[in-house]
Enzyme design. Structure first.
Site, PDB file in Angstrom:
ATOM      1  N   ALA A   1     -13.187 -64.443 -23.817  1.00 57.15           N
ATOM      2  CA  ALA A   1     -13.405 -63.643 -22.901  1.00 57.15           C
ATOM      3  C   ALA A   1     -11.925 -63.090 -22.220  1.00 57.15           C
ATOM      4  O   ALA A   1     -12.107 -61.943 -21.798  1.00 57.15           O
ATOM      5  CB  ALA A   1     -14.069 -64.263 -21.600  1.00 57.15           C
TER       6      ALA A   1
ATOM      7  N   ASP B   1     -12.859 -66.553 -12.624  1.00 62.15           N
ATOM      8  CA  ASP B   1     -12.833 -67.518 -13.759  1.00 62.15           C
ATOM      9  C   ASP B   1     -13.863 -68.691 -13.618  1.00 62.15           C
ATOM     10  O   ASP B   1     -13.759 -69.852 -14.162  1.00 62.15           O
ATOM     11  CB  ASP B   1     -11.432 -68.016 -14.120  1.00 62.15           C
TER      12      ASP B   1
END
Length: 514
Positions: free
Chosen positions: A132, A254
């Site tokens: 990602a 995150d």
């Protein structure tokens, strides 16, 4: 406990991080290590039966966010499955180690990697991927476990809306995104946590963070950005979505929900509930009904300031007014390392407690308006923004003890005991029916605690930091405890806790060992 001793030690000859729990079947221990190498070990003798090296090109180290680690294997009908760092899913003959089939599951021109373990769901083997932070679009794929033929693929975030959507789920998810997110990948990669409930016929997937981290760049008009940082329940035969719960809508920190998913049956309010337990990065401990995805409860298990609470009616976090860090640099707890990362936690039906390898660290986030996407680079869109004020959290706990083992009551949603550690990055947890909790530490100690009180009952100094979780198993009527030792991974090399980096090894203990 004084009778617990070493039976054998096997040197694996690597100083890179070992993060996988051993898998033991019919007296053979299967262990994965760095570069996706697989070892088959005779548990009676501590001798290698065979080794399989998938010969991953060393250039793939550049594509891995967090070292060239591998977090485990799966087995089905005489096949051992490993996800290779370079994106291959490989089936091996469990007896000989010979490859049976392999399939490339990713586009190798992009920064995809695989570090997580495959999962078995019926006759399917399921694998996710990572990347990602490097500009990829997450998905999970199911293959026929015996033939390797692809059965289905579920994309976690929507792609370019000018193109046909792969499924109705992606069409619906696209309504929760804005801007041109697909140019940045979007993220959501399912790089670790999965579980299968054969009775309910549901496959649970924990999904990852947004790419880039900062939603102001990824989806500038806001939105929840489904299905980032979520728990998904899929039909394992078709790959269609049954329900979802998003732990962190519009993730900007995150805060992955890829942490281990524990399936348990727990009495709550006088009713036996089939639940999922998760302690994701965002610092809240969640109890969900695993049939429906209903939120039952959620409370912080570490210090949290990005949100005040989780509203039980809406299931959404009540965010703090500084959490999105648009006009200031804000110290946010937990930081991107999370209150808990990939190290396995464990639930004991005997004590009713969950044992969490937790950590307490914050991070200063700031919006960088000058950020530009760079394919193949680490893209966050965050950092100290020049000219913006900085908000330091004066209420945050400050201690040299950054790590801790927490015993958590999932019904009362409260801590029962803790063991503090100076290092934040300690090993995964095993709890046994004998009332013990085993964990390795960054300092190289392998410790057994009393599951009810947290009292130290036994420990052994193994000489090198431990981050993997142990396994307990029985061979020829005798119980063994095995674990892989070897410090490494995202925060491994070069920290003050790694002065004694020894070759990776497997240690096996039993009663009346040496």
């Amino acid at each position: 406990m004084e009778r617990l001793g070493l039976v054998w030690r096997l040197n694996l000859g690597t100083t890179r991080g070992i993060e996988a729990t051993p898998l033991v079947v019919d007296g053979i221990l299967y262990q994965s290590g760095p570069w996706s190498v697989v070892y088959a070990v005779d548990t009676r003798k501590g001798e290698i039966r065979w080794t399989y090296d998938p010969k991953v090109p060393r250039t793939f180290a550049e594509k891995a966010c967090c070292d060239v680690v591998n977090r485990g294997l799966a087995m089905y009908r005489g096949h051992i499955f490993v996800g290779a760092l370079d994106g291959r899913l490989i089936a091996l003959d469990a007896t000989t180690g010979a490859p049976v089939w392999e399939v490339l599951t990713v586009d190798t021109t992009q920064h995809y990697t695989i570090t997580g373990a495959p999962r078995i769901a019926g006759d399917k083997v399921v694998i996710g991927n990572a990347g990602a932070d490097f500009g990829t679009r997450g998905y999970v794929t199911a293959y026929d476990a015996l033939s390797g033929e692809q059965a289905w693929r579920f994309y976690i975030v929507p792609g370019d809306p000018s193109q046909p959507f792969e499924s109705p789920e992606m069409e619906a998810a696209a309504k929760t995104w804005t801007g041109e997110w697909w140019k940045y990948g979007g993220g959501g990669n399912a790089w670790d946590g999965m579980a299968w409930d054969p009775k309910l016929n549901l496959l649970y997937i924990g999904t990852g963070n947004g790419g880039p981290w900062n939603r102001l760049h990824r989806s500038p008009g806001g939105g929840d950005n489904l299905y980032l940082s979520s728990i998904l329940a899929l039909n394992p035969q078709t790959g269609r979505l049954v329900w979802h719960y998003q732990t962190t809508p519009g993730d900007s920190w995150d805060y992955t929900a890829t942490q281990p998913l524990v399936l348990a049956d727990i009495e709550i309010g006088g009713v036996l509930r089939n639940v999922i337990l998760q302690a994701p990065k965002n610092g809240f401990f969640y109890v969900l009904d695993r049939r429906t995805g209903e939120l039952i409860s959620a409370k912080p298990y570490v210090y949290v300031n990005w949100a005040k609470e989780i509203d039980l009616q809406s299931g959404r976090p009540v965010e703090s007014d500084f959490s999105r860090y648009e006009q200031l640099n804000a110290e946010i707890f937990p930081g991107p390392g999370g209150g808990h990362s990939w190290q396995p936690m464990a639930y004991s039906p005997q004590t009713g407690l969950v044992y969490i390898p937790a950590r307490e660290e914050g991070f200063t986030f700031g919006h960088r308006p000058d950020w530009q996407y760079k394919p193949g680079n680490f893209n966050t869109g965050t950092g100290n923004a020049a000219g913006n004020p900085t908000r330091r959290d004066t209420a945050a706990p400050r201690s040299e003890y950054l790590g801790r083992l927490i015993a958590w009551d999932p019904v009362a949603q409260e801590e029962k005991w803790r063991v503090p550690y100076k290092a934040p990055w300690n090993g995964g947890v095993l709890t046994t029916a004998g009332g013990l909790v085993f964990q390795g530490t960054a300092e190289g100690k392998f410790v057994a605690y009393d599951a009810q009180s947290g009292k130290t009952l036994w420990e052994a100094d193994l000489g090198s930091g431990i981050i993997a979780a142990p396994a307990s198993y029985e061979v020829d009527g005798k119980q063994y405890i095995s674990l892989a030792v070897g410090w490494g991974g995202v925060v491994g090399q070069g920290t003050k806790f790694t002065e004694r980096i020894l070759p990776g090894a497997i240690y096996t203990f039993a009663l009346d060992g040496q």
